[in-house]
Design a protein around this motif. Sequence first.
Motif, short mmCIF file in Angstrom:
data_model
loop_
_atom_site.label_atom_id
_atom_site.label_comp_id
_atom_site.label_asym_id
_atom_site.label_seq_id
_atom_site.Cartn_x
_atom_site.Cartn_y
_atom_site.Cartn_z
N ILE A 1 36.40 40.41 33.02
CA ILE A 1 36.99 39.07 33.10
C ILE A 1 37.62 38.85 34.48
N ALA A 2 38.16 39.90 35.09
CA ALA A 2 38.67 39.77 36.46
C ALA A 2 37.52 39.42 37.41
N VAL A 3 36.36 40.04 37.18
CA VAL A 3 35.18 39.73 38.00
C VAL A 3 34.80 38.26 37.81
N CYS A 4 34.78 37.80 36.55
CA CYS A 4 34.46 36.39 36.29
C CYS A 4 35.47 35.47 36.96
N ASN A 5 36.73 35.87 36.99
CA ASN A 5 37.76 35.07 37.67
C ASN A 5 37.45 34.99 39.17
N GLY A 6 37.01 36.09 39.77
CA GLY A 6 36.62 36.08 41.18
C GLY A 6 35.42 35.18 41.43
#
Length: 153
Positions: free
Chosen positions: A68-73
Amino acid sequence: MATQVLAMWEKFRGMPGGSRVFSLAFTWRAPYFRSIRPRFVQVSPNYASLVLPKRRAVQNHIGTVHAIAVCNGLEAAMGALAEATVPSGKRWLPKGMEVAYLAKSTSDLTCSAETDPAAWTAGPDVPVRVKATRDDGTVVVEGTINLWVTDKK
């Protein structure tokens, strides 16, 4: 006419520490991106990229960058691209995101977003291609964020 985001990028990018100032200003305006501490590398019409640093706050239980951090990026890169590209008199909203997790996120990641220029006038559906790449060049996540582009009211 340049948007505020594009004008701010152009103003700061040539200054020492300018991309850091831009990144801080971007996350001030959109505070939900602060948790990943993006460092923007490029902002231009139809393309934007940033580095998402791998640090403890964005890691999961196996020590990789959380999905989800990757998706936020990816969404931060898409947002900068959309703001730098949206035609005058139009507005955009994210409509959906489809991503595939392809490999472990074991390093800092470069998150990028790209569109075809013609998509902005053919819309209202505008697909934005996104991907996250490890330091060694391995693509760890790729997909599409679909935008809904309409006239401003």
